[in-house]
Design a protein around this motif. Structure first.
Motif, PDB file in Angstrom:
ATOM      1  N   LYS A  81       0.816  -1.202   0.000  1.00  0.00           N
ATOM      2  CA  LYS A  81       0.000   0.000   0.000  1.00  0.00           C
ATOM      3  C   LYS A  81       0.859   1.264   0.000  1.00  0.00           C
ATOM      4  O   LYS A  81       0.354   2.350  -0.264  1.00  0.00           O
ATOM      5  CB  LYS A  81      -0.945  -0.005   1.204  1.00  0.00           C
ATOM      6  CG  LYS A  81      -2.116  -0.969   1.050  1.00  0.00           C
ATOM      7  CD  LYS A  81      -3.059  -0.889   2.218  1.00  0.00           C
ATOM      8  CE  LYS A  81      -4.242  -1.836   2.022  1.00  0.00           C
ATOM      9  NZ  LYS A  81      -5.175  -1.801   3.164  1.00  0.00           N
ATOM     10  N   ARG A  82       2.142   1.100   0.304  1.00  0.00           N
ATOM     11  CA  ARG A  82       3.024   2.257   0.304  1.00  0.00           C
ATOM     12  C   ARG A  82       3.606   2.540  -1.082  1.00  0.00           C
ATOM     13  O   ARG A  82       4.458   3.392  -1.234  1.00  0.00           O
ATOM     14  CB  ARG A  82       4.156   2.034   1.316  1.00  0.00           C
ATOM     15  CG  ARG A  82       3.685   2.063   2.758  1.00  0.00           C
ATOM     16  CD  ARG A  82       4.879   2.250   3.706  1.00  0.00           C
ATOM     17  NE  ARG A  82       5.758   1.115   3.674  1.00  0.00           N
ATOM     18  CZ  ARG A  82       5.647   0.064   4.487  1.00  0.00           C
ATOM     19  NH1 ARG A  82       4.675   0.007   5.366  1.00  0.00           N
ATOM     20  NH2 ARG A  82       6.503  -0.938   4.424  1.00  0.00           N
ATOM     21  N   ILE A  83       3.153   1.796  -2.084  1.00  0.00           N
ATOM     22  CA  ILE A  83       3.616   2.036  -3.444  1.00  0.00           C
ATOM     23  C   ILE A  83       3.304   3.471  -3.848  1.00  0.00           C
ATOM     24  O   ILE A  83       2.172   3.940  -3.700  1.00  0.00           O
ATOM     25  CB  ILE A  83       2.958   1.046  -4.429  1.00  0.00           C
ATOM     26  CG1 ILE A  83       3.557  -0.355  -4.246  1.00  0.00           C
ATOM     27  CG2 ILE A  83       3.136   1.501  -5.869  1.00  0.00           C
ATOM     28  CD1 ILE A  83       2.922  -1.406  -5.123  1.00  0.00           C
ATOM     29  N   GLN A  84       4.297   4.159  -4.339  1.00  0.00           N
ATOM     30  CA  GLN A  84       4.138   5.553  -4.742  1.00  0.00           C
ATOM     31  C   GLN A  84       4.122   5.649  -6.264  1.00  0.00           C
ATOM     32  O   GLN A  84       4.880   4.976  -6.945  1.00  0.00           O
ATOM     33  CB  GLN A  84       5.290   6.393  -4.181  1.00  0.00           C
ATOM     34  CG  GLN A  84       5.408   6.383  -2.663  1.00  0.00           C
ATOM     35  CD  GLN A  84       4.277   7.146  -2.007  1.00  0.00           C
ATOM     36  OE1 GLN A  84       3.770   8.122  -2.567  1.00  0.00           O
ATOM     37  NE2 GLN A  84       3.871   6.708  -0.826  1.00  0.00           N
ATOM     38  N   ILE A  85       3.249   6.501  -6.778  1.00  0.00           N
ATOM     39  CA  ILE A  85       3.133   6.688  -8.214  1.00  0.00           C
ATOM     40  C   ILE A  85       3.373   8.159  -8.539  1.00  0.00           C
ATOM     41  O   ILE A  85       2.657   9.036  -8.045  1.00  0.00           O
ATOM     42  CB  ILE A  85       1.738   6.270  -8.714  1.00  0.00           C
ATOM     43  CG1 ILE A  85       1.457   4.822  -8.313  1.00  0.00           C
ATOM     44  CG2 ILE A  85       1.621   6.444 -10.223  1.00  0.00           C
ATOM     45  CD1 ILE A  85       0.044   4.386  -8.546  1.00  0.00           C
ATOM     46  N   PRO A  86       4.371   8.444  -9.357  1.00  0.00           N
ATOM     47  CA  PRO A  86       4.621   9.842  -9.714  1.00  0.00           C
ATOM     48  C   PRO A  86       3.566  10.358 -10.678  1.00  0.00           C
ATOM     49  O   PRO A  86       2.955   9.591 -11.424  1.00  0.00           O
ATOM     50  CB  PRO A  86       6.001   9.775 -10.384  1.00  0.00           C
ATOM     51  CG  PRO A  86       6.064   8.395 -10.956  1.00  0.00           C
ATOM     52  CD  PRO A  86       5.319   7.516  -9.992  1.00  0.00           C
TER      53      PRO A  86
END
Length: 396
Positions: A149-154
């Motif tokens: 859930k901590r996946i970051q998307i620019p």
């Protein structure tokens, strides 16, 4: 030290009552995780871990990860403890110890899985009777879900600003990662021969790693500096793939134009087959254009670009790959196809990582049904299917 199994064998020779007692002790010992080890095989867990690392054809990168786990997590806690004496309580205490050391739950799960593999190896070798990890409850799925859930998307704006701060000859890397879902090691290894711009396809079959074989030291100075041996830069076939197996990724016209512009401005760098090398005309090189680009140098370049772009957060290279996956899945592209393009061998991995980014199925179904009922249309089977059902008298 006499094992439980040996005690039982002696009891059988004396009398049945003693044997029954020993059998009960053995069962109780197994429940507690006390595992019988054959004579001469009561060896330290650390030594079996080392044997596990050296066995098989595990890739060098994975071996280094195992070695790091051994040195940082196994040796400090288990020390010289014998393999056969490790019980579930010991493993539970080890997991608690790692959390107290500041490790994330997801990291402790990964370390636990490695240790469980070591015990499975020991069972298969006949060193112990059963794997004590199997009797330890670890909330693996929950821990990994929290991590994912901590996946970051620019954002697209962040990608554009960051790309503009990269050296011009490296800007294409960003578009390959966010436009084709490549890992940085795969993007650095692309050749002109992998692109079919007219058909809109990129064939991915190689990557750059820092685990190649170095030449044997010849001088006294070289022999004195052996720390970096076996860490030469290498172009190798994709990990976990057969030597003739790669993957085809759709190439958008936008990225295709970027590739053509790059080749026109910067050309390619020819590499022939040799030590740590695969033949091809490579698109990226070091600054002096004498060799392939190293991952370590790319880290420095990327860090400088992130700082110069003033994005307000530290965008990682791998986030651009998340951009590709989220863009595809959020537009309804099947997860099985996205998994193949990302190079995931199992679509469950892709779904587990990005499920929270996908449109919810109920909302999607409501949209589909509304479009059918309000705009008209027949969702029924083709005419051939209807006729087949009538001919066979089927009721479906």
């Amino acid at each position: 030290m006499t094992s439980i199994f040996q005690n039982c064998k002696a009891g059988e020779k004396n009398q049945k009552a003693s044997a029954d007692t020993c059998a009960a002790k053995t069962e109780r010992g197994n429940e507690l995780g006390v595992h019988a080890v054959r004579e001469g095989l009561r060896i330290p867990l650390v030594r079996v871990f080392e044997e596990f690392i050296s066995a098989g054809d595990t890739v060098t990168g994975s071996k280094r990860n195992y070695e790091a786990s051994l040195n940082r997590n196994i040796k400090p806690y288990f020390g010289d403890q014998d393999l056969g004496s490790v019980n579930p309580a010991d493993i539970q205490g080890w997991l608690t110890w790692m959390r107290e050391q500041g490790y994330e739950d997801s990291t402790t799960v990964v370390r636990y899985r490695v240790l469980s593999s070591v015990f499975n190896y020991a069972v298969n070798r006949g060193y112990i009777a059963r794997n004590p990890c199997h009797r330890v409850r670890v909330k693996q799925a929950k821990a990994l879900r929290r991590s994912k859930k901590r996946i970051q998307i620019p954002t697209l704006d962040e990608v554009g600003r960051l790309t503009a701060e990269l050296p011009e000859q490296l800007q294409l890397l960003a578009w390959l990662m966010c436009g084709c879902g490549l890992r940085i090691a795969e993007a650095l290894a692309v050749t002109s021969g992998q692109f079919d711009v007219e058909e809109g396809v990129l064939y991915v079959d190689r990557q750059i790693v820092a685990d190649g074989e170095s030449e044997e030291p010849r001088t006294r100075t070289q022999r004195a500096h052996t720390r970096g041996r076996d860490r030469a830069l290498r172009i190798r076939h994709l990990k976990w793939r057969d030597s003739d197996e790669g993957r085809e990724v759709p190439l958008s016209s936008f990225v295709g134009r970027k590739v053509q512009e790059h080749i026109k401005r910067h050309g390619t760098f020819r590499i022939e087959e040799g030590r740590n090398r695969m033949t091809g005309d490579y698109l990226f090189t070091n600054i002096s254009r004498t060799n392939i680009m190293s991952l370590a140098y790319m880290d420095k370049v990327w860090g400088a670009a992130v700082k110069a772009a003033e994005l307000g957060r530290s965008v990682k290279k791998h986030w651009l790959r998340h951009f590709f996956a989220s863009a595809a899945l959020s537009r309804g592209v099947p997860v099985s196809e996205v998994a193949e393009w990302l190079g995931h061998t199992d679509p469950k991995v892709t779904y587990g990582m990005y499920a929270h980014l996908m449109p919810e199925a109920p909302a999607r179904l409501r949209s589909v049904m509304d479009s059918i009922f309000e705009e008209g249309g027949d969702p029924g089977p083709p005419l051939e299917t209807e006729r087949l059902g009538e001919a066979e008298g089927c009721e479906v």
